[in-house]
Design an enzyme around this catalytic site. Structure first.
Site, PDB file in Angstrom:
ATOM      1  N   GLU A  63     -20.445  92.071  15.978  1.00 51.42           N
ATOM      2  CA  GLU A  63     -20.611  90.848  15.189  1.00 51.42           C
ATOM      3  C   GLU A  63     -21.962  90.809  14.476  1.00 51.42           C
ATOM      4  O   GLU A  63     -22.150  90.048  13.539  1.00 51.42           O
ATOM      5  CB  GLU A  63     -20.438  89.607  16.056  1.00 51.42           C
ATOM      6  CG  GLU A  63     -21.596  89.280  16.958  1.00 51.42           C
ATOM      7  CD  GLU A  63     -21.524  87.836  17.465  1.00 51.42           C
ATOM      8  OE1 GLU A  63     -22.547  87.158  17.380  1.00 51.42           O
ATOM      9  OE2 GLU A  63     -20.447  87.398  17.932  1.00 51.42           O
ATOM     10  N   GLU A  74       1.085  86.021  11.571  1.00 55.23           N
ATOM     11  CA  GLU A  74       2.226  85.110  11.581  1.00 55.23           C
ATOM     12  C   GLU A  74       2.793  84.840  10.185  1.00 55.23           C
ATOM     13  O   GLU A  74       3.855  84.227  10.053  1.00 55.23           O
ATOM     14  CB  GLU A  74       1.826  83.788  12.257  1.00 55.23           C
ATOM     15  CG  GLU A  74       1.634  83.957  13.763  1.00 55.23           C
ATOM     16  CD  GLU A  74       1.067  82.745  14.457  1.00 55.23           C
ATOM     17  OE1 GLU A  74       0.537  81.854  13.774  1.00 55.23           O
ATOM     18  OE2 GLU A  74       1.140  82.695  15.703  1.00 55.23           O
TER      19      GLU A  74
END
Length: 311
Positions: A125, A94
């Protein structure tokens, strides 16, 4: 599975984390009317902003340190797995439309790569090596910042990213949602927003995820304010890439200058649609090339360019 004092097995490790704690008082939540559950959940969410408020000095210190490095051309890199990784990618994606940042200036790394945005990549992860490889691909420098994000504060990908970045001299921030986290300890700037046990046991996309979103909003937005990407509370570096943003560009110029519509159109035409340049053309009564030169000399800071034009 054997365990050592430094590496207890994961189940006993998780049982010590506030974000994973079981709440017996909610054990029959599924039997409640829907409206009651919404009230419970809303009450939980209301506590998140207060948890963030307790960490504002640490957040501000991190932002100031990030801004110094980004002003020298450094990048802001988020690294996380699962929800934490997705929130980092979201925040990074963004920045170009909001602040006209260059591609690659704000980067979101998620364990398992882009596919992990929409699907669970098993085991990703758990790999600090994967974090090192992802950072090596960016050719990290001492002007860059790596923000490790992990609700538990123990995710090997996030901790590994911070440890490796710090060994290369980069600025490091560790954002976790538990006290005494390995992630915050590994980072130069540790931020622990303690959101407590979740409504659904261990579902850290809830309060912990909301807290992470709030802090990442602050990190990117206030860093960009410090870098001169705004003028007051106006997004003067917005990139007009669609009709809505072109309309917003004209509105921003109008709010900043009070100029008439025809003047605004002339200024935007003279500056190839650059909002910041158009504002300077109107407020300082200069032409497009002069506005561009003044902004270059001020490092893109509109207030400083206005002072230079009037000086």
């Amino acid at each position: 599975m054997t365990s050592t004092p430094h590496h207890p097995d994961l189940r006993s490790q998780l049982e010590t984390l506030a974000t994973e704690a079981f709440r017996p008082e909610l054990a029959e939540i599924d039997r409640l009317p829907t409206l009651d559950i919404t009230r419970l959940m809303n009450g939980e969410d209301a506590a998140v902003a207060a948890a963030v408020a307790e960490r504002l000095p640490e957040i501000a210190a991190a932002i100031d340190a990030v801004a110094v490095r980004m002003a020298r051309g450094g990048r802001l890199v988020y690294a996380g797995a699962g929800t934490a990784g997705r929130l980092g990618v979201l925040d990074a994606s963004e920045c170009p439309p909001t602040f006209n940042t260059a591609p690659g200036q704000v980067v979101g790394l998620i364990a398992g790569g882009p596919d992990a945005m929409v699907t669970s990549i098993e085991g990703a992860e758990d790999s600090p090596e994967l974090a090192r490889a992802d950072l090596d691909a960016l050719a990290l420098t001492a002007d860059d910042t790596v923000v490790g994000v992990s609700a538990s504060g123990r995710t090997p990908y996030a901790v590994g990213a911070v440890e490796y970045a710090r060994s290369l001299g980069a600025l490091t921030v560790g954002l976790a949602c538990n006290r005494g986290s390995a992630l915050a300890a590994a980072a130069e700037h540790g931020i622990e927003v303690v959101t407590g046990p979740e409504l659904l046991t261990g579902s850290t996309r809830l309060k912990a995820g909301t807290a992470q979103k709030l802090v990442l909003n602050m990190l990117s937005t206030i860093t960009m304010i410090r870098l001169g990407k705004t003028y007051g509370n106006l997004m003067v570096d917005v990139r007009a890439s669609n009709e809505k943003l072109r309309a917003r560009s004209r509105r921003i110029v109008a709010l900043a200058t009070g100029a008439a519509d025809d003047e605004i159109e002339r200024a935007l035409t003279a500056t190839d649609g650059e909002v910041k340049h158009a504002i300077l053309v109107l407020l300082a009564d200069v032409d497009g090339p002069t506005a561009a030169r003044l902004l270059t000399e001020s490092g893109g800071h509109l207030r400083a360019a206005l002072t230079g034009a009037h000086g």
